[in-house]
Write a protein that holds these residues in place. Structure first.
Motif, PDB file in Angstrom:
ATOM      1  N   VAL A 270       0.841  -1.202   0.000  1.00 18.49           N
ATOM      2  CA  VAL A 270       0.000   0.000   0.000  1.00 18.49           C
ATOM      3  C   VAL A 270       0.875   1.250   0.000  1.00 18.49           C
ATOM      4  CG1 VAL A 270      -1.660   1.341   1.349  1.00 18.49           C
ATOM      5  CG2 VAL A 270      -1.971  -1.119   1.093  1.00 18.49           C
ATOM      6  N   ALA A 271       1.926   1.263   0.837  1.00 18.73           N
ATOM      7  CA  ALA A 271       2.833   2.417   0.905  1.00 18.73           C
ATOM      8  C   ALA A 271       3.535   2.634  -0.434  1.00 18.73           C
ATOM      9  CB  ALA A 271       3.854   2.219   2.018  1.00 18.73           C
ATOM     10  N   LEU A 272       3.967   1.549  -1.067  1.00 21.07           N
ATOM     11  CA  LEU A 272       4.617   1.653  -2.373  1.00 21.07           C
ATOM     12  C   LEU A 272       3.665   2.214  -3.432  1.00 21.07           C
ATOM     13  CD1 LEU A 272       6.747  -1.602  -2.789  1.00 21.07           C
ATOM     14  CD2 LEU A 272       7.580   0.754  -2.884  1.00 21.07           C
ATOM     15  N   SER A 273       2.437   1.746  -3.407  1.00 21.76           N
ATOM     16  CA  SER A 273       1.448   2.226  -4.380  1.00 21.76           C
ATOM     17  C   SER A 273       1.221   3.720  -4.220  1.00 21.76           C
ATOM     18  CB  SER A 273       0.130   1.458  -4.215  1.00 21.76           C
ATOM     19  OG  SER A 273       0.305   0.087  -4.466  1.00 21.76           O
ATOM     20  N   GLN A 274       1.146   4.174  -2.977  1.00 14.90           N
ATOM     21  CA  GLN A 274       0.948   5.606  -2.734  1.00 14.90           C
ATOM     22  C   GLN A 274       2.156   6.411  -3.199  1.00 14.90           C
ATOM     23  OE1 GLN A 274       0.158   5.457   1.470  1.00 14.90           O
ATOM     24  NE2 GLN A 274      -2.023   5.045   1.204  1.00 14.90           N
ATOM     25  N   ALA A 275       3.355   5.888  -2.951  1.00 17.48           N
ATOM     26  CA  ALA A 275       4.572   6.579  -3.394  1.00 17.48           C
ATOM     27  C   ALA A 275       4.630   6.664  -4.912  1.00 17.48           C
ATOM     28  CB  ALA A 275       5.806   5.868  -2.856  1.00 17.48           C
ATOM     29  N   CYS A 276       4.283   5.586  -5.573  1.00 17.86           N
ATOM     30  CA  CYS A 276       4.306   5.555  -7.032  1.00 17.86           C
ATOM     31  C   CYS A 276       3.268   6.511  -7.604  1.00 17.86           C
ATOM     32  CB  CYS A 276       4.054   4.139  -7.529  1.00 17.86           C
ATOM     33  SG  CYS A 276       4.099   3.970  -9.317  1.00 17.86           S
ATOM     34  N   GLY A 277       2.101   6.604  -6.941  1.00 22.09           N
ATOM     35  CA  GLY A 277       1.071   7.534  -7.390  1.00 22.09           C
ATOM     36  C   GLY A 277       1.562   8.969  -7.345  1.00 22.09           C
ATOM     37  N   ASN A 278       2.353   9.292  -6.344  1.00 18.51           N
ATOM     38  CA  ASN A 278       2.910  10.638  -6.245  1.00 18.51           C
ATOM     39  C   ASN A 278       4.051  10.863  -7.239  1.00 18.51           C
ATOM     40  OD1 ASN A 278       1.162  11.285  -4.143  1.00 18.51           O
ATOM     41  ND2 ASN A 278       2.575  10.575  -2.571  1.00 18.51           N
ATOM     42  N   LEU A 279       4.749   9.781  -7.559  1.00 18.72           N
ATOM     43  CA  LEU A 279       5.879   9.890  -8.482  1.00 18.72           C
ATOM     44  C   LEU A 279       5.409   9.905  -9.936  1.00 18.72           C
ATOM     45  CD1 LEU A 279       8.920  10.105  -8.066  1.00 18.72           C
ATOM     46  CD2 LEU A 279       9.080   7.632  -8.337  1.00 18.72           C
ATOM     47  N   GLY A 280       4.362   9.114 -10.228  1.00 14.95           N
ATOM     48  CA  GLY A 280       3.764   9.129 -11.562  1.00 14.95           C
ATOM     49  C   GLY A 280       4.492   8.324 -12.606  1.00 14.95           C
ATOM     50  N   VAL A 281       5.201   7.275 -12.214  1.00 15.90           N
ATOM     51  CA  VAL A 281       5.955   6.453 -13.170  1.00 15.90           C
ATOM     52  C   VAL A 281       5.183   5.161 -13.439  1.00 15.90           C
ATOM     53  CG1 VAL A 281       8.130   5.289 -13.637  1.00 15.90           C
ATOM     54  CG2 VAL A 281       8.115   7.416 -12.325  1.00 15.90           C
ATOM     55  N   GLY A 282       4.709   5.013 -14.685  1.00 11.19           N
ATOM     56  CA  GLY A 282       3.892   3.850 -15.031  1.00 11.19           C
ATOM     57  C   GLY A 282       4.645   2.541 -14.943  1.00 11.19           C
ATOM     58  N   LYS A 283       5.920   2.527 -15.379  1.00  8.63           N
ATOM     59  CA  LYS A 283       6.716   1.297 -15.314  1.00  8.63           C
ATOM     60  C   LYS A 283       6.868   0.826 -13.873  1.00  8.63           C
ATOM     61  CE  LYS A 283       7.877   0.762 -19.679  1.00  8.63           C
ATOM     62  NZ  LYS A 283       7.503  -0.454 -20.446  1.00  8.63           N
ATOM     63  N   LEU A 284       6.995   1.764 -12.953  1.00 11.23           N
ATOM     64  CA  LEU A 284       7.117   1.408 -11.545  1.00 11.23           C
ATOM     65  C   LEU A 284       5.820   0.787 -11.035  1.00 11.23           C
ATOM     66  CD1 LEU A 284       8.761   1.420  -8.930  1.00 11.23           C
ATOM     67  CD2 LEU A 284       7.997   3.770  -8.543  1.00 11.23           C
ATOM     68  N   ALA A 285       4.683   1.295 -11.509  1.00  9.16           N
ATOM     69  CA  ALA A 285       3.392   0.720 -11.116  1.00  9.16           C
ATOM     70  C   ALA A 285       3.297  -0.737 -11.538  1.00  9.16           C
ATOM     71  CB  ALA A 285       2.254   1.528 -11.728  1.00  9.16           C
ATOM     72  N   GLU A 286       3.775  -1.033 -12.743  1.00 11.55           N
ATOM     73  CA  GLU A 286       3.757  -2.418 -13.220  1.00 11.55           C
ATOM     74  C   GLU A 286       4.681  -3.300 -12.364  1.00 11.55           C
ATOM     75  OE1 GLU A 286       4.886  -2.104 -17.273  1.00 11.55           O
ATOM     76  OE2 GLU A 286       3.097  -0.974 -17.864  1.00 11.55           O
ATOM     77  N   ALA A 287       5.820  -2.734 -11.960  1.00  8.29           N
ATOM     78  CA  ALA A 287       6.743  -3.492 -11.110  1.00  8.29           C
ATOM     79  C   ALA A 287       6.111  -3.779  -9.748  1.00  8.29           C
ATOM     80  CB  ALA A 287       8.045  -2.710 -10.937  1.00  8.29           C
ATOM     81  N   ILE A 288       5.411  -2.787  -9.198  1.00  8.31           N
ATOM     82  CA  ILE A 288       4.743  -2.983  -7.902  1.00  8.31           C
ATOM     83  C   ILE A 288       3.660  -4.040  -8.034  1.00  8.31           C
ATOM     84  CG2 ILE A 288       3.258  -1.868  -6.188  1.00  8.31           C
ATOM     85  CD1 ILE A 288       4.811   0.728  -6.764  1.00  8.31           C
ATOM     86  N   HIS A 289       2.925  -3.999  -9.143  1.00  7.84           N
ATOM     87  CA  HIS A 289       1.887  -5.013  -9.376  1.00  7.84           C
ATOM     88  C   HIS A 289       2.504  -6.410  -9.435  1.00  7.84           C
ATOM     89  CE1 HIS A 289      -2.139  -5.842 -11.644  1.00  7.84           C
ATOM     90  NE2 HIS A 289      -1.909  -6.705 -10.676  1.00  7.84           N
ATOM     91  N   GLY A 290       3.646  -6.511 -10.107  1.00  9.36           N
ATOM     92  CA  GLY A 290       4.340  -7.801 -10.157  1.00  9.36           C
ATOM     93  C   GLY A 290       4.800  -8.253  -8.790  1.00  9.36           C
ATOM     94  N   LEU A 291       5.278  -7.322  -7.977  1.00 14.75           N
ATOM     95  CA  LEU A 291       5.697  -7.642  -6.615  1.00 14.75           C
ATOM     96  C   LEU A 291       4.522  -8.164  -5.792  1.00 14.75           C
ATOM     97  CD1 LEU A 291       7.965  -7.412  -4.377  1.00 14.75           C
ATOM     98  CD2 LEU A 291       6.974  -5.170  -3.871  1.00 14.75           C
ATOM     99  N   VAL A 292       3.377  -7.523  -5.959  1.00 15.91           N
ATOM    100  CA  VAL A 292       2.173  -7.944  -5.229  1.00 15.91           C
ATOM    101  C   VAL A 292       1.821  -9.385  -5.582  1.00 15.91           C
ATOM    102  CG1 VAL A 292      -0.326  -7.589  -5.086  1.00 15.91           C
ATOM    103  CG2 VAL A 292       1.223  -5.636  -4.913  1.00 15.91           C
ATOM    104  N   ILE A 293       1.891  -9.706  -6.869  1.00 14.57           N
ATOM    105  CA  ILE A 293       1.559 -11.068  -7.305  1.00 14.57           C
ATOM    106  C   ILE A 293       2.576 -12.066  -6.769  1.00 14.57           C
ATOM    107  CG2 ILE A 293       1.348 -12.568  -9.324  1.00 14.57           C
ATOM    108  CD1 ILE A 293       0.297 -10.115 -10.871  1.00 14.57           C
ATOM    109  N   SER A 294       3.864 -11.728  -6.851  1.00 14.66           N
ATOM    110  CA  SER A 294       4.914 -12.657  -6.414  1.00 14.66           C
ATOM    111  C   SER A 294       4.866 -12.899  -4.902  1.00 14.66           C
ATOM    112  CB  SER A 294       6.295 -12.121  -6.803  1.00 14.66           C
ATOM    113  OG  SER A 294       6.589 -10.919  -6.101  1.00 14.66           O
ATOM    114  N   CYS A 295       4.371 -11.909  -4.142  1.00 17.72           N
ATOM    115  CA  CYS A 295       4.258 -12.072  -2.679  1.00 17.72           C
ATOM    116  C   CYS A 295       2.942 -12.696  -2.267  1.00 17.72           C
ATOM    117  CB  CYS A 295       4.431 -10.717  -1.996  1.00 17.72           C
ATOM    118  SG  CYS A 295       6.087 -10.016  -2.123  1.00 17.72           S
TER     119      CYS A 295
END
Length: 640
Positions: A270-295
């Protein structure tokens, strides 16, 4: 005397026919508890339906009754029921039995009856530290800082009891709830003096407090001084920097967290998603989504909700829909987050359909749900729908309108040009309108050029926020747009006389390229390829002018020549970002741009024509909403 049905196995207290000053007389068939003749003034003027059902077997002892009463307290959800249980306790058991007194204090505090909680607490004999912590925690959950401190000082100075970590955590939470940083510092000092800064939970609470109060450096110092950090500590060091405008620091702290061996949990995601939302990097959002699935966290409703909210903020509404569709049992927060996504993207009809599906699924909306629903109606011009939902909110769902709801309704009516209706709604409000409500009408006055009403609303805003220069600037701009240059000058002079500094944010636009965020300002020449970018922009403007486009120079609020106006408006930051996006992206990829201010009318019209001529999808997020441009049209329907 009220006649109560009785049996050998229960006590039954009917509530449907009781009113003010009713005296309740209860008898127990097991004859072990002296419950007969218990007078107790239970109720207010309202009538209550239902019954309080307490099991009391003829063969049971006092322990069974205490357990039954504790169970009843834990499930109590109304003040009258709490009073009824309290009556049983007074006659049948001691407050110390099973800590039933502490349980009742918590119940009263939870139900918002601080006075009853305090009175009961004062009546209780032999209060220990647990009892005091229970009282302070109850007040803390309601953000009653004054009462928390009064109880704390009594405990410490009148009863000579030293606080423990539970006490301080409750006090810190109350400070956060009330936004009182000075008292938070005081509690920090107490923790230091008592040697409790070795307690991880207390330090985590302090880190959270300083983060919310805008002191990320203090939060970082506490974290670094901790002898041992846990997952919560690291999660805070991901979220706190992001909350304070440093999302890249939060991402860096996450990488350090992984290096120390901590496995990400739902809080991390959740914290990562909020940070990425403030940063605005789409590739990072995809990486976070992948992390969520892998965990293995993709089925977690809280994590999935944060993800769909992230995708919506990045302009990827289809990905938000996909995440939401994969949820098996979305909760109210998930439904509301998806509805908010539709609202900010201007998909009013989809938001209405989603809300109706939510109701059909049996999910009860709350006041936040209705704020986003009304916003969705406002951004799509659904006046009839908005009026209907504003009505049923209180009549059907028993949610009384708050200032935010009135602000949405004023915005809805104002955007539709119904300025008089919006004004009448404000004057009929049961509470005093705040700057948000008047500001919504002020914005509508600016859009529709209603100078007379705009001036009256501006005076209201000047009274509410005398030091906010934005209201003066908007009134000055309204006069300028109408060609009333002398009146605009008078407003600027008034600002100067009142010591207000005109310091508007410069308009800038952001676009992602190769996992980096690039920033453009008006007539920007700082990019290494600025010559190519400006040449491409000139080419685009030439094409749309050949198609019959005429610049909306009335958007330039300066008393200058027409040619100067055209030159000024043709180099706005979003136009440069669009030109850059066309140069560096494939034709089948959408161009996604974020702007810090509201998009002007000329840039809006320009982008529509560029999307048609270049056959490109362009998504612009301004300070208010998303605009999806394709085939010469915008998703807002020119309604923004």
């Amino acid at each position: 005397m009220t006649t109560l049905p009785s049996s050998s196995s229960c006590l039954l207290l009917p509530l449907s026919h009781l009113c003010l000053n009713t005296r309740i007389f209860i008898s127990c068939q097991c004859r072990q508890h002296p419950l007969n003749l218990v007078p107790y003034k239970l109720f207010t003027k309202k009538r209550f339906h239902g019954a309080l059902h307490l099991q009391c077997s003829p063969r049971s002892g006092p322990e069974t009754l205490v357990s039954t009463l504790i169970l009843a307290v834990s499930s109590c959800s109304s003040v009258p029921r709490c009073h009824a249980i309290h009556a049983h306790v007074i006659k049948s058991v001691n407050y110390s039995d099973g800590f039933i007194g502490d349980q009742l204090v918590s119940c009263y505090a939870k139900l918002g009856c601080a006075k009853s909680a305090q009175q009961l607490f004062d009546e209780m004999p032999n209060k220990d530290l647990v009892s005091w912590n229970n009282l302070i925690s109850g007040f803390s959950r309601k953000s009653l800082l004054d009462k928390c401190l009064t109880a704390f000082f009594r405990m410490k100075f009148d009863f000579d009891m030293q606080p423990n970590e539970v006490t301080l955590i409750a006090l810190i939470s109350a400070c956060i709830g009330c936004g009182t940083v000075d008292m938070g510092n005081y509690v920090h000092g107490i923790a230091l003096k008592l040697g409790l800064l070795l307690e991880v939970k207390i330090v985590n609470c302090l880190i959270n407090m300083y983060g919310k109060f805008g002191y990320p450096d203090a939060a970082c110092q506490l974290f670094e001084a901790m002898p041992v950090q846990n997952e919560v500590s690291w999660n805070l060091m991901v979220s706190v920097p992001s909350q304070n405008g440093f999302p890249e620091v939060g991402i860096r702290n996450f990488n350090l967290m992984r290096m120390t061996g901590f496995r990400p949990d739902d809080g991390t995601s959740v914290a990562l998603s909020q940070a990425c939302g403030n940063l605005g990097v789409g590739k990072l959002a995809e990486a976070i989504h992948g992390l969520v699935i892998s965990c293995g966290l993709s089925a977690n409703v809280t994590v999935a909700t944060a993800l769909l909210d992230l995708y919506a903020k990045l302009g990827r509404l289809n990905d938000s829909r996909k995440v939401f569709g994969e949820l098996i049992n979305p909760d109210r927060v998930s439904w509301t987050a998806m509805l908010a996504g539709y609202a900010v993207h201007g998909h009013g009809k989809e938001a209405v359909e989603l809300f109706e599906n939510m109701i059909m699924k049996g999910v009860q909306p709350d006041h936040v749900t209705f704020v986003h629903l009304l916003n969705a109606c406002s951004h799509s011009g659904l006046v009839k729908h908005g009026k209907n939902y504003f009505k049923i909110m209180s009549q059907v769902h028993r949610i009384e309108p708050r200032l935010d709801h009135y602000s949405c309704m004023v915005d809805l009516l104002g955007r539709s040009g119904l300025l008089n209706d919006a004004y009448e709604l404000i004057t009929s409000m049961p509470m005093e309108p705040n700057s948000g409500v008047w500001g919504a009408l002020f914005g509508a006055c600016r859009v529709y050029g209603n100078i007379e009403l705009g001036k009256e609303v501006a005076e209201r805003l000047f009274a509410l926020e005398p030091s906010d220069s934005r209201n003066y600037i908007m009134l000055s701009n309204m006069y300028s747009a109408a060609g009333l240059w002398k009146d605009a000058s008078k407003v600027r002079t008034l600002m100067k006389d009142r010591g207000l500094i005109r310091n508007p944010k410069p308009g800038c636009s952001f676009i992602e390229h190769k996992s980096k965020i690039l920033r453009f300002v008006a007539d920007d020449r700082s990019h290494p390829d600025s010559e190519k970018i400006h040449k491409k922009l000139e080419e685009l403007i030439g094409k749309i002018r050949e198609a019959g486009f005429v610049s909306k120079t009335e958007c330039v609020l300066h008393d200058v020549e027409e040619e100067v106006r055209e030159d000024m408006i043709s180099k706005h930051s979003e136009k440069l970002a669009i030109a850059f996006g066309i140069l560096v992206t494939h034709a089948d990829m959408p161009i996604i741009i974020t702007k810090n201010l509201r998009i002007c009318g000329d840039c809006h019209a320009t982008t529509k024509l560029i999307s048609l001529i270049e056959k490109r999808t362009i998504i612009i997020r301004d300070a208010k909403r998303f605009h999806h441009f394709a085939n010469g049209l915008c998703s807002c329907g020119d309604y923004w």
